[in-house]
Design an enzyme around this catalytic site. Structure first.
Site, PDB file in Angstrom:
ATOM      1  N   GLU A  28       7.127  60.346  83.808  1.00 42.02           N
ATOM      2  CA  GLU A  28       5.687  60.187  83.608  1.00 42.02           C
ATOM      3  C   GLU A  28       5.306  58.852  82.976  1.00 42.02           C
ATOM      4  OE1 GLU A  28       3.315  61.971  84.647  1.00 42.02           O
ATOM      5  OE2 GLU A  28       4.197  63.896  85.172  1.00 42.02           O
ATOM      6  N   GLU A  52      27.350  71.371  81.741  1.00 40.00           N
ATOM      7  CA  GLU A  52      26.995  71.193  80.332  1.00 40.00           C
ATOM      8  C   GLU A  52      28.195  71.402  79.407  1.00 40.00           C
ATOM      9  OE1 GLU A  52      25.277  75.134  78.325  1.00 40.00           O
ATOM     10  OE2 GLU A  52      24.036  74.464  80.009  1.00 40.00           O
TER      11      GLU A  52
END
Length: 299
Positions: free
Chosen positions: A85, A116
């Site tokens: 953004e 992960e």
């Protein structure tokens, strides 16, 4: 593993939602809403440490450094979203704020849970994106102990970069590695262990603060106006006109002309109107002060 999870506050069972599956729809939503309200209060308690983190980021930007987010699962996706953004909102180069997620870009749309668990993958990704000493690395993990994120933070620290931990558990493993540790403690989730809920909400709030406050400090905002917005579609072209109108108190018709002459750069249009100068001179003045419109106006 079960013993370790029992130690994490985000994995505890929430006594307020133990009967969640027996409730009618509206009551389920009320429970979720009440839990979400706790996220904002938890973030409020961390504002001092968030401010320290923002200062680190601004210092890095001023020295030519970058901001990196490293995370897995929901935390990684939130980091990628916040980074994505920044260019349209603040007119920044895409390299200035970057998100990195365990498992790569495909992990944005499908769960790659095993990634992960590998600290070496975190270290490798730090190397791939070329983290340097002048950069800042934010490790994001609700648990505060995700091996991928730990590996990334440790490697970034070894390279001399500043590190920030963002978790939702107090005194986490990540906090011991970081220069600044942000830990909004939101408590147990409405659905046990589902940290995409209020933990994710709190993380997103903090990430919004990190980039927004840093960009304000870097002169990417004038007052509360998004003057560096990139006019890449019809909605944003209209927003540029409104920004010019709000900043200069001119008419909509004049704002349209200024936006056209400024080629969609709200800062240029504002300077043209307030200082009575050409678009070329407005651009030159902005270039001399690194694009900071307030400084250009005051000079």
């Amino acid at each position: 593993m079960a013993e370790k999870l029992k130690e994490l506050l985000t994995e505890w069972r929430n006594p307020d939602t133990e009967n969640l599956d027996t409730l009618p729809t509206l009551d389920i939503l009320k429970k979720l809403n009440l839990e979400d309200q706790k996220a904002a209060l938890a973030v409020e308690k961390e504002l001092d440490t968030v401010a320290q983190a923002v200062d680190l980021v601004v210092q890095a930007f001023e020295q030519g450094g970058r901001l990196f987010y490293f995370g897995a699962g929901t935390s990684g996706r939130l980091g990628m979203l916040d980074a994505a953004e920044c260019p349209p909102t603040f007119g920044t180069d895409p390299s200035l704020v970057q998100g990195v997620i365990a498992g790569g870009l495909s992990a944005l749309v499908e769960a790659i849970e095993g990634a992960e668990d590998e600290p070496d993958l975190g270290r490798e990704d730090v190397d791939k994106v070329g983290v340097k000493a002048e950069d800042v690395v934010v490790g994001i993990a609700a648990s505060g102990r995700t091996p991928y994120v730990m590996g990334a933070m440790e490697e970034a620290k070894r390279r001399g970069a500043k590190t920030i931990a963002l978790s939702c558990n107090p005194d986490s493993e990540m906090s011991k590695v970081a220069d600044v540790a942000i830990a909004p403690v939101v408590g147990p989730e409405a659905v046990t262990g589902s940290t995409r809920l209020k933990a994710g909400t709190a993380q997103k709030m903090v990430l919004n603060m990190l980039t927004t406050a840093s960009m304000v400090r870097m002169g990417k905002v004038y007052g509360n106006l998004m003057v560096n917005v990139q006019a890449t579609n019809e909605k944003l072209r209209e927003r540029v006109k409104k920004i010019i109108m709000d900043a200069t108190e001119c008419t909509w018709e004049e704002a349209e002309k200024l936006a056209e002459q400024a080629e969609g750069d709200a800062r240029v249009g504002i300077l043209m109107k307030l200082k009575g100068i050409s678009s070329g001179e407005a651009r030159a003045q902005l270039n001399r002060v690194g694009g900071r419109i307030r400084q250009a106006l005051e000079n």
